[in-house]
Scaffold this motif. Sequence first.
Motif, PDB file in Angstrom:
ATOM      1  N   ALA A 108     -18.363 -16.378  15.889  1.00  0.00           N
ATOM      2  CA  ALA A 108     -18.160 -17.793  15.572  1.00  0.00           C
ATOM      3  C   ALA A 108     -18.136 -18.037  14.066  1.00  0.00           C
ATOM      4  CB  ALA A 108     -19.258 -18.636  16.214  1.00  0.00           C
ATOM      5  N   GLU A 109     -18.752 -17.144  13.299  1.00  0.00           N
ATOM      6  CA  GLU A 109     -18.871 -17.350  11.855  1.00  0.00           C
ATOM      7  C   GLU A 109     -17.678 -16.808  11.084  1.00  0.00           C
ATOM      8  OE1 GLU A 109     -22.760 -15.874  10.548  1.00  0.00           O
ATOM      9  OE2 GLU A 109     -23.321 -15.888  12.671  1.00  0.00           O
ATOM     10  N   TYR A 110     -17.157 -15.671  11.509  1.00  0.00           N
ATOM     11  CA  TYR A 110     -16.126 -15.004  10.709  1.00  0.00           C
ATOM     12  C   TYR A 110     -14.907 -15.874  10.394  1.00  0.00           C
ATOM     13  CZ  TYR A 110     -18.044 -10.267  10.313  1.00  0.00           C
ATOM     14  OH  TYR A 110     -18.788  -9.174   9.963  1.00  0.00           O
ATOM     15  N   PRO A 111     -14.344 -16.633  11.353  1.00  0.00           N
ATOM     16  CA  PRO A 111     -13.157 -17.428  11.014  1.00  0.00           C
ATOM     17  C   PRO A 111     -13.440 -18.557  10.024  1.00  0.00           C
ATOM     18  CG  PRO A 111     -13.277 -17.061  13.375  1.00  0.00           C
ATOM     19  CD  PRO A 111     -14.601 -16.637  12.803  1.00  0.00           C
TER      20      PRO A 111
ATOM     21  N   LEU B 237     -18.489  -7.895  14.472  1.00  0.00           N
ATOM     22  CA  LEU B 237     -17.492  -8.867  14.917  1.00  0.00           C
ATOM     23  C   LEU B 237     -17.977  -9.641  16.133  1.00  0.00           C
ATOM     24  CD1 LEU B 237     -14.238  -6.731  14.543  1.00  0.00           C
ATOM     25  CD2 LEU B 237     -14.854  -8.744  13.192  1.00  0.00           C
ATOM     26  N   ALA B 238     -18.635  -8.942  17.058  1.00  0.00           N
ATOM     27  CA  ALA B 238     -19.123  -9.606  18.268  1.00  0.00           C
ATOM     28  C   ALA B 238     -20.291 -10.537  17.962  1.00  0.00           C
ATOM     29  CB  ALA B 238     -19.543  -8.558  19.295  1.00  0.00           C
TER      30      ALA B 238
ATOM     31  N   GLU C  45     -19.829   5.972  14.177  1.00  0.00           N
ATOM     32  CA  GLU C  45     -20.967   5.110  13.851  1.00  0.00           C
ATOM     33  C   GLU C  45     -20.516   3.908  13.020  1.00  0.00           C
ATOM     34  OE1 GLU C  45     -22.733   9.373  13.655  1.00  0.00           O
ATOM     35  OE2 GLU C  45     -20.827   8.370  13.279  1.00  0.00           O
ATOM     36  N   VAL C  46     -19.608   4.147  12.095  1.00  0.00           N
ATOM     37  CA  VAL C  46     -19.112   3.072  11.238  1.00  0.00           C
ATOM     38  C   VAL C  46     -18.233   2.120  12.047  1.00  0.00           C
ATOM     39  CG1 VAL C  46     -17.749   2.546   9.177  1.00  0.00           C
ATOM     40  CG2 VAL C  46     -19.244   4.551   9.202  1.00  0.00           C
ATOM     41  N   ILE C  47     -17.367   2.676  12.907  1.00  0.00           N
ATOM     42  CA  ILE C  47     -16.518   1.842  13.766  1.00  0.00           C
ATOM     43  C   ILE C  47     -17.389   0.965  14.671  1.00  0.00           C
ATOM     44  CG2 ILE C  47     -14.765   1.842  15.569  1.00  0.00           C
ATOM     45  CD1 ILE C  47     -13.725   2.853  12.909  1.00  0.00           C
ATOM     46  N   GLY C  48     -18.398   1.566  15.293  1.00  0.00           N
ATOM     47  CA  GLY C  48     -19.270   0.819  16.192  1.00  0.00           C
ATOM     48  C   GLY C  48     -20.008  -0.305  15.486  1.00  0.00           C
ATOM     49  N   ALA C  49     -20.461  -0.057  14.270  1.00  0.00           N
ATOM     50  CA  ALA C  49     -21.163  -1.096  13.508  1.00  0.00           C
ATOM     51  C   ALA C  49     -20.248  -2.271  13.210  1.00  0.00           C
ATOM     52  CB  ALA C  49     -21.713  -0.499  12.210  1.00  0.00           C
ATOM     53  N   LEU C  50     -18.996  -1.993  12.899  1.00  0.00           N
ATOM     54  CA  LEU C  50     -18.050  -3.076  12.619  1.00  0.00           C
ATOM     55  C   LEU C  50     -17.731  -3.866  13.889  1.00  0.00           C
ATOM     56  CD1 LEU C  50     -16.319  -4.524  10.578  1.00  0.00           C
ATOM     57  CD2 LEU C  50     -14.547  -2.786  10.895  1.00  0.00           C
ATOM     58  N   LEU C  51     -17.551  -3.185  15.013  1.00  0.00           N
ATOM     59  CA  LEU C  51     -17.305  -3.877  16.279  1.00  0.00           C
ATOM     60  C   LEU C  51     -18.467  -4.809  16.630  1.00  0.00           C
ATOM     61  CD1 LEU C  51     -15.802  -0.996  18.464  1.00  0.00           C
ATOM     62  CD2 LEU C  51     -14.626  -3.111  17.815  1.00  0.00           C
ATOM     63  N   LEU C  52     -19.688  -4.308  16.505  1.00  0.00           N
ATOM     64  CA  LEU C  52     -20.856  -5.134  16.828  1.00  0.00           C
ATOM     65  C   LEU C  52     -20.990  -6.311  15.880  1.00  0.00           C
ATOM     66  CD1 LEU C  52     -23.618  -2.550  17.811  1.00  0.00           C
ATOM     67  CD2 LEU C  52     -22.404  -4.152  19.298  1.00  0.00           C
TER      68      LEU C  52
ATOM     69  N   ARG D  89      -9.714  -9.664  16.385  1.00  0.00           N
ATOM     70  CA  ARG D  89      -8.993  -8.643  17.146  1.00  0.00           C
ATOM     71  C   ARG D  89      -9.306  -7.247  16.615  1.00  0.00           C
ATOM     72  NH1 ARG D  89      -3.245 -11.997  16.644  1.00  0.00           N
ATOM     73  NH2 ARG D  89      -4.194 -14.021  17.118  1.00  0.00           N
ATOM     74  N   ALA D  90      -9.381  -6.304  17.542  1.00  0.00           N
ATOM     75  CA  ALA D  90      -9.502  -4.888  17.198  1.00  0.00           C
ATOM     76  C   ALA D  90      -8.457  -4.140  18.001  1.00  0.00           C
ATOM     77  CB  ALA D  90     -10.900  -4.375  17.514  1.00  0.00           C
TER      78      ALA D  90
END
Length: 242
Positions: A113-116, A108-109, A99-106, A60-61
Motif C-alpha cells: 500500500a505504501e510503495y505507489p 513488496l508484499a 535470498e536477495v530476491i526473496g527479501a525484495l518480494l517480501l 508486479r514481479a
Amino acid sequence: MNNQNTAANDATAQAMTAAAESGEHEALLDIFLDDHAEWGRWRTWSDETTHAVHESLALRAELVHEPGAADVRWRFAVYESPVGARLWHATAYSSTPTEVIGALLLSLATHAAEYPRMDNLNGDEALVEATLPLADSGWTPAAEAPGWVRWRSANDDFFLRHDTLADRGTDSPAAWVLSGRNHNRSRWTIAFSATTPDLALTAATEALADSEARLRRHTATQSPINCPPQLPAPLPHGLRRR
C-alpha cells in the motif's frame, strides 16, 4: 500491519528462506504466491514467463523460466496506478542469490500500500539509509569514477555501486547495482533504477549483508587452523627409528 499479517509474513519468510537456501527461483515464487492471496499468478501466451501481480495492479514481479545465461531472470516494477507511470524498477539474473530476491518480494508484499505513494529520498539520504546494513557488517565506502560510490565487503567479494549522477528523470535502470561472487566465483548482479526508494534498497542490502556474513563465518570455520609443526614424540629408551 496487524498481528495476523505479521505472523503470516513471518511464516512465509521462513518457507522462502528454505527455498532460498536451495537456490530455487521457481520454488521461491511458488511459495510467495501460495502465501499471498492478494498477488495473482499470470502466465504469458508462450508460457515462458510468470507474472506476479498485486491486486492493486500497481506492483508486479516477473520471472522468466528458462532465460539465456546472460539474460534477465527477474523484473520488478512499481507504478503510480494500474495505468499510471512507472515509479521504479529492478532486474536480476539467475545467478543473483535467491535470498536477495526473496527479501525484495517480501518487501513488496509487506509495503504494497505504501510503495505507489512513497516519496523517494534524494541520492545522499537514500545512500545513507540503504547502506546502514552494510556499514553494520563492516563494509567500507570509497569514491570511484566521478559520481560513483562503491561499498565493498570485508573480503572484497561483494559490493554496492551507486551512481549519484544518474538522471532520475529518465529512471536510469542501473543507478544502484548490488554484485558479488557465486559459489562458482562468477559475478552476479541485481540492478535498481535511480528512483528506487530506500525501503526496497534496504531490503536487498540487508539480505546481502546477512548472506555475506554467513558465508564469511562458514569460510572461517572451514579454514584449517595454523599450528606450528609438532616434533615427533621421543621414543622409549632403548628403541631407535629404522
